[in-house]
Design an enzyme around this catalytic site. Sequence first.
Site, PDB file in Angstrom:
ATOM      1  CE  LYS A  15      22.821  37.965  26.567  1.00 31.31           C
ATOM      2  NZ  LYS A  15      22.548  36.166  27.369  1.00 31.31           N
ATOM      3  NE  ARG A  90      25.102  33.053  22.082  1.00 29.89           N
ATOM      4  CZ  ARG A  90      23.762  32.697  22.698  1.00 29.89           C
ATOM      5  NH1 ARG A  90      23.781  34.641  22.200  1.00 29.89           N
ATOM      6  NH2 ARG A  90      22.979  32.551  22.954  1.00 29.89           N
ATOM      7  NE  ARG A 129      14.199  32.043  27.139  1.00 29.34           N
ATOM      8  CZ  ARG A 129      15.256  32.553  26.907  1.00 29.34           C
ATOM      9  NH1 ARG A 129      15.949  33.346  26.812  1.00 29.34           N
ATOM     10  NH2 ARG A 129      16.270  30.846  26.242  1.00 29.34           N
ATOM     11  NE  ARG A 162      15.000  30.651  22.538  1.00 26.77           N
ATOM     12  CZ  ARG A 162      15.667  31.491  23.072  1.00 26.77           C
ATOM     13  NH1 ARG A 162      15.976  32.512  23.382  1.00 26.77           N
ATOM     14  NH2 ARG A 162      17.679  30.993  23.163  1.00 26.77           N
ATOM     15  NE  ARG A 173      20.753  28.166  24.765  1.00 28.98           N
ATOM     16  CZ  ARG A 173      19.260  28.692  25.132  1.00 28.98           C
ATOM     17  NH1 ARG A 173      18.282  28.141  25.481  1.00 28.98           N
ATOM     18  NH2 ARG A 173      19.300  30.147  25.865  1.00 28.98           N
TER      19      ARG A 173
HETATM   20  P1  ADP Z   1      18.449  36.303  28.035  1.00 27.81           P
HETATM   21  O1  ADP Z   1      18.313  37.002  26.854  1.00 27.81           O
HETATM   22  O2  ADP Z   1      19.986  36.446  28.688  1.00 27.81           O
HETATM   23  O3  ADP Z   1      18.723  34.592  27.565  1.00 27.81           O
HETATM   24  P2  ADP Z   1      16.262  36.575  28.892  1.00 27.81           P
HETATM   25  O4  ADP Z   1      15.930  38.022  29.089  1.00 27.81           O
HETATM   26  O5  ADP Z   1      15.740  35.917  28.129  1.00 27.81           O
HETATM   27  O6  ADP Z   1      17.371  35.860  28.900  1.00 27.81           O
HETATM   28  O7  ADP Z   1      15.210  35.977  30.276  1.00 27.81           O
HETATM   29  C1  ADP Z   1      15.385  34.679  31.306  1.00 27.81           C
HETATM   30  C2  ADP Z   1      14.199  34.979  31.101  1.00 27.81           C
HETATM   31  O8  ADP Z   1      14.346  34.486  32.547  1.00 27.81           O
HETATM   32  C3  ADP Z   1      12.446  35.155  31.106  1.00 27.81           C
HETATM   33  O9  ADP Z   1      11.554  34.106  31.237  1.00 27.81           O
HETATM   34  C4  ADP Z   1      12.863  36.162  31.700  1.00 27.81           C
HETATM   35  O10 ADP Z   1      11.615  36.903  31.456  1.00 27.81           O
HETATM   36  C5  ADP Z   1      13.460  35.676  33.350  1.00 27.81           C
HETATM   37  N1  ADP Z   1      13.625  36.673  33.605  1.00 27.81           N
HETATM   38  C6  ADP Z   1      14.897  38.271  33.635  1.00 27.81           C
HETATM   39  N2  ADP Z   1      15.727  38.861  34.165  1.00 27.81           N
HETATM   40  C7  ADP Z   1      15.010  38.313  35.474  1.00 27.81           C
HETATM   41  C8  ADP Z   1      14.910  39.133  36.978  1.00 27.81           C
HETATM   42  N3  ADP Z   1      16.097  39.255  36.653  1.00 27.81           N
HETATM   43  N4  ADP Z   1      14.116  38.061  37.795  1.00 27.81           N
HETATM   44  C9  ADP Z   1      13.695  37.299  37.180  1.00 27.81           C
HETATM   45  N5  ADP Z   1      13.168  36.837  36.455  1.00 27.81           N
HETATM   46  C10 ADP Z   1      14.006  37.342  35.021  1.00 27.81           C
HETATM   47  P1  AMP Z   2      19.044  33.489  22.156  1.00 23.67           P
HETATM   48  O1  AMP Z   2      18.272  34.203  22.200  1.00 23.67           O
HETATM   49  O2  AMP Z   2      21.238  34.828  22.173  1.00 23.67           O
HETATM   50  O3  AMP Z   2      19.893  32.476  23.423  1.00 23.67           O
HETATM   51  O4  AMP Z   2      20.355  32.405  20.926  1.00 23.67           O
HETATM   52  C1  AMP Z   2      19.820  31.074  20.292  1.00 23.67           C
HETATM   53  C2  AMP Z   2      21.094  30.408  19.704  1.00 23.67           C
HETATM   54  O5  AMP Z   2      21.213  31.539  18.758  1.00 23.67           O
HETATM   55  C3  AMP Z   2      21.957  29.895  20.571  1.00 23.67           C
HETATM   56  O6  AMP Z   2      21.960  29.072  21.301  1.00 23.67           O
HETATM   57  C4  AMP Z   2      22.779  30.069  18.964  1.00 23.67           C
HETATM   58  O7  AMP Z   2      22.794  28.761  18.864  1.00 23.67           O
HETATM   59  C5  AMP Z   2      22.315  31.061  18.161  1.00 23.67           C
HETATM   60  N1  AMP Z   2      23.043  32.516  18.025  1.00 23.67           N
HETATM   61  C6  AMP Z   2      22.904  33.534  18.425  1.00 23.67           C
HETATM   62  N2  AMP Z   2      23.601  34.011  18.691  1.00 23.67           N
HETATM   63  C7  AMP Z   2      24.954  33.296  18.095  1.00 23.67           C
HETATM   64  C8  AMP Z   2      26.506  34.018  18.744  1.00 23.67           C
HETATM   65  N3  AMP Z   2      26.521  35.197  18.493  1.00 23.67           N
HETATM   66  N4  AMP Z   2      27.221  32.982  17.878  1.00 23.67           N
HETATM   67  C9  AMP Z   2      26.730  31.924  17.533  1.00 23.67           C
HETATM   68  N5  AMP Z   2      25.751  31.301  17.883  1.00 23.67           N
HETATM   69  C10 AMP Z   2      24.442  32.649  18.389  1.00 23.67           C
END
Ligand code: ADP
Ligand code: AMP
Length: 216
Positions: A15, A90, A129, A162, A173
Amino acid sequence: MRRRVILLGPPGSGKGTVAARLKNECGFDHFSTGHWLRQEVARGSALGRQAGLFLERGELVPDEVVLALVKDALSNAQPDLGYLSDGFPRTLAQAQAFDAWSSPRGLGIEQVIYFECSEALVLNRITGRRSCGSCGRVYHVTLVPPGQPGRCDDCAGELTQRADDTESVVRKRFKIYLRETEPLIDFYRQQAKLDVVNASQPVDVMMSQTMSLLQR
Ligand code: ADP
Ligand code: AMP
């Protein structure tokens, strides 16, 4: 093109990666509640202290805290202003409360794009990541590597992992995602707002499919 859009999907489905590109390439106003919460934690604000433990444990921050954050950010928004949300809502309670608050203000969600992806894929993506401490850009050690190991291509900031991106926290998660967030798929499908993208595809393919869905 629709302008008030939610990206929905498990943690690690891509995302943030797609949202950052949509922001750069289409001028979307992207917001991430996770990013906002991490900023509050880093700042040591009252909200950050309240949210910090939830983030560390991979648990959801209470609905009222997140809703207050989002309402505050959007409260001065123009009705025709767009947004692209990644990570909010969420829970069903967040989705319902946000609908009730945003629709009368002309800020209601127009389209939801669901990034469908398995737990195994998510686990590999999240444990690899790395995020830039300065600008927040996201990489993956093997799948989306930076030009120079450990340094951001955009701002040369240091790339770090992270604290909640370890295998055990990611598994937790994902379980929470299945229980709390997955019900939103049906919620938005019933509102005829849902489109699906297969998130196991390469970033460029996800990006072009998302773009075509946004232009429907
Ligand atoms: P989210 O925001 O849904 O938690 P991220 O965009 O941070 O996910 O992506 C999670 C990890 O996967 C990151 O390290 C990113 O670089 C990698 N990633 C995201 N989309 C893809 C994809 N389509 N193919 C390979 N790696 C990806
Ligand atoms: P994310 O960066 O989207 O992976 O979110 C990291 C963390 O932030 C999650 O594991 C939750 O602890 C908190 N968080 C982010 N968005 C929300 C939401 N909409 N509702 C509750 N917790 C959230």
